[in-house]
Design a protein around this motif. Structure first.
Motif, PDB file in Angstrom:
ATOM      1  N   THR A 125       0.759  -1.365   0.054  1.00 58.98           N
ATOM      2  CA  THR A 125       0.078  -0.090  -0.044  1.00 58.98           C
ATOM      3  C   THR A 125       0.738   1.329  -0.011  1.00 58.98           C
ATOM      4  N   VAL A 212      -5.221  -0.193  -8.180  1.00 56.57           N
ATOM      5  CA  VAL A 212      -5.724  -0.119  -6.686  1.00 56.57           C
ATOM      6  C   VAL A 212      -5.149   0.835  -5.806  1.00 56.57           C
ATOM      7  N   THR A 213      -6.000   1.226  -4.665  1.00 57.86           N
ATOM      8  CA  THR A 213      -5.237   2.049  -3.709  1.00 57.86           C
ATOM      9  C   THR A 213      -4.199   1.211  -2.703  1.00 57.86           C
ATOM     10  N   TYR A 215      -3.674  -2.654  -0.443  1.00 57.92           N
ATOM     11  CA  TYR A 215      -4.157  -4.077  -0.064  1.00 57.92           C
ATOM     12  C   TYR A 215      -4.385  -4.166   1.495  1.00 57.92           C
ATOM     13  N   ARG A 216      -5.262  -5.080   1.489  1.00 59.25           N
ATOM     14  CA  ARG A 216      -5.809  -5.391   2.815  1.00 59.25           C
ATOM     15  C   ARG A 216      -5.645  -6.802   2.992  1.00 59.25           C
ATOM     16  N   THR A 224      -6.145  -9.187  -0.329  1.00 58.26           N
ATOM     17  CA  THR A 224      -7.048  -8.750  -1.168  1.00 58.26           C
ATOM     18  C   THR A 224      -7.010  -7.011  -1.414  1.00 58.26           C
ATOM     19  N   PRO A 225      -6.796  -6.962  -2.820  1.00 59.61           N
ATOM     20  CA  PRO A 225      -6.888  -5.517  -3.324  1.00 59.61           C
ATOM     21  C   PRO A 225      -7.903  -4.614  -2.994  1.00 59.61           C
ATOM     22  N   VAL A 226      -7.658  -3.276  -2.676  1.00 60.97           N
ATOM     23  CA  VAL A 226      -8.600  -2.429  -2.672  1.00 60.97           C
ATOM     24  C   VAL A 226      -8.604  -1.432  -3.928  1.00 60.97           C
ATOM     25  N   ARG A 228      -9.152   0.789  -7.068  1.00 62.88           N
ATOM     26  CA  ARG A 228      -9.120   2.424  -6.939  1.00 62.88           C
ATOM     27  C   ARG A 228     -10.655   2.726  -7.845  1.00 62.88           C
ATOM     28  N   LYS A 229     -11.179   3.898  -7.290  1.00 60.98           N
ATOM     29  CA  LYS A 229     -12.258   4.350  -8.296  1.00 60.98           C
ATOM     30  C   LYS A 229     -12.051   4.659  -9.698  1.00 60.98           C
TER      31      LYS A 229
END
Length: 500
Positions: A125, A212-213, A215-216, A224-226, A228-229
């Motif tokens: 991240t 993606v913004t 990872y979580r 899991t990737p977060v 990006r809008k």
């Protein structure tokens, strides 16, 4: 008689006595026999009792031994059972301890793995955030030492001409350090007369922006990737292209002297593949004609500077409204005709025979004929000098304020096919001259690759011999021949103006 009686009596007595004695002897014998029998019986009884006693003692001994054996066996069994139970208890204890240790080790490993994955998620991240931050810092981290190369570039121009000047400038621009994946290739041309520098830059695709913004990590779902809008991704990409454009122009201005470069024309392309055809395409996403004085008004170190607004509103750049969709724009067009060397026109049509053969014309006559054709169509047209025309045979101007613009003309008086390299050269000259359109006019024909390239470019028109005949007939009322030995593929002799 009495005596005889006495003898008989004695005999009888003797016989009686003998009988008595015999009976007594028999009794004694019988008694003796009875005694012997009793004795034997007693002895037998004694022996029997003794044997019975011995048997009883033996049985008792056997029973004792059996009992002892049973007791020993039972004791051994109990001891074995006790040992087995003890071993089982020990084994169970060992297994329980091993299980506890394994569970504890597993828990520790899981905790360590979880910590590692959490750290990995945080690291990835942070790396993404740092990459996006590098995008925003492109202007402030530009090469501020570019100005030290000014004298070197002036010397290269003086002694080596425009080519040497451009070569040294590209070397200076290559020293600029970019974040990984952003160092685009730049090509340049220099026009000494107009003091203009044309820079063609290879912009990155939208894939340069992380989708993606961060990872979580969770134990249930893992890493899991977060995402990006999409709107944010598009905004970052547009901002990135604008910053790369401003940075490149700034470094080029810093490296050159104002008396040498008064303006920079920047064309930013993105190389990719057309998804509908699989063919390579290179849409133009940003085109700008930046004047040095106007560009100097921009404070690139200001954190509040909006690069996209700077390009659109202040520098009047042509920026793709949807760069993430690779929506191309037309290049900036400047109608500065002073950079072309024109020659006086001649009236070729007046001197032609009734049915002239186009391939028999001189190159100059053919070029002027094309000029007259374009003028008759409604455009202003000139023929350039033969020397140092940079691949430009003629220049035409369509003065329509909406669809008009500068048109570069190449006239090919050929008897054989015009190769693809001629179309590529025309495209290069168009970009260099910032022309709105390019026209290749030939007495012969082109191949499929040339037509496909022109269609993909969108600004190139190819006029082959048979089409040229039709235009000359329509606008100049000129019936011409094209003296090709054999009609090209798909043509007939009537296309050449020859009888069947």
């Amino acid at each position: 008689m009495a005596r005889r009686k006495g003898l008989i009596s004695k005999l009888l007595d003797a016989r009686a006595q003998a009988k008595k004695d015999q009976e007594a002897a028999e009794r004694r014998f019988h008694q003796q026999m009875l005694a012997e029998q009793r004795k034997t019986t007693a002895e037998l009884n004694r022996q029997a009792k003794q044997a019975e006693m011995q048997a009883k003692r033996a049985e008792a001994s056997r029973l004792r031994e059996e009992t002892l054996a049973i007791r020993l066996a039972e004791k051994s069994a109990r001891e074995n059972a006790q040992r087995q139970q003890a071993e089982e208890r020990r084994r169970a204890t060992v297994e329980r301890l091993a299980t506890q240790q394994a569970t504890a080790a597993k828990q520790e490993a899981e905790k360590a793995e979880q910590s590692r994955r959490l750290a990995e998620a945080e690291f990835r991240t942070d790396a993404i955030a740092a990459k996006v931050a590098d995008f925003k810092n492109l202007l402030t981290t530009r090469n501020r030492q570019a100005g030290s190369a000014t004298l070197e570039l002036e010397a290269a121009l003086t002694h080596g001409g425009p080519a040497a000047f451009v070569g040294r400038l590209q070397h200076v621009l290559a020293k600029s350090r970019y974040p990984e994946g952003l160092a685009g290739k730049a090509a340049a041309l220099y026009e000494p007369n107009s003091r203009e520098l044309l820079v063609e830059y290879e912009l990155p695709l939208q894939a340069a922006v992380p989708l993606v913004t961060g990872y979580r990590y969770t134990k249930a779902k893992g890493m899991t990737p977060v995402p990006r809008k999409e709107a944010e991704t598009k905004r970052i990409y547009a901002d990135l292209l604008a910053r790369l454009t401003l940075r490149t122009i700034a470094e080029a201005f810093d490296a050159t002297h104002a008396s040498t470069v008064a303006g920079i024309v920047f064309n930013g392309y993105a190389s990719t593949k057309d998804k509908s055809t699989g063919q390579p395409v290179r849409p133009l996403l940003i085109s700008i004609n930046a004047e040095r004085d106007k560009f100097a008004q921009v404070n690139l170190d200001e954190p509040e500077l909006d690069p996209v607004l700077c390009l659109r509103n202040h520098l009047n750049a042509i920026v793709s409204s949807h760069p993430y969709d690779l929506e191309a724009v037309r290049p900036v067009v400047s109608f500065d005709l002073s950079k072309y060397k024109f020659i006086d026109g001649m009236d070729v049509v007046a001197g032609l025979d009734s049915r002239p053969d186009l391939v028999e014309l001189t190159p100059g006559e053919f070029e002027h004929l094309i000029r007259q054709l374009f003028e008759k169509i409604g455009m202003k047209s000139w023929v350039t000098q033969a020397s140092k025309d940079e691949g430009v045979d003629g220049v035409a101007i369509n003065e329509d304020p909406i669809v008009g613009g500068l048109c570069i003309i190449q006239a090919k008086r050929y008897r054989k096919i015009v190769g693809l390299e001629a179309v590529h050269a025309l495209a290069g000259v168009m970009d260099h001259k910032r022309a709105a359109k390019g026209v290749l006019v030939t007495t012969s024909w082109v191949g499929k690759a040339s037509r496909d390239f022109a269609a993909a470019n969108g600004r190139i028109v190819i006029i082959e011999g048979r089409n040229l005949r039709a235009l000359l007939k329509e606008f100049l009322d000129l019936d011409v021949l094209i003296g090709l030995e054999n009609p090209p593929p798909g043509w007939t002799t009537s296309d050449l103006g020859q009888p069947h």
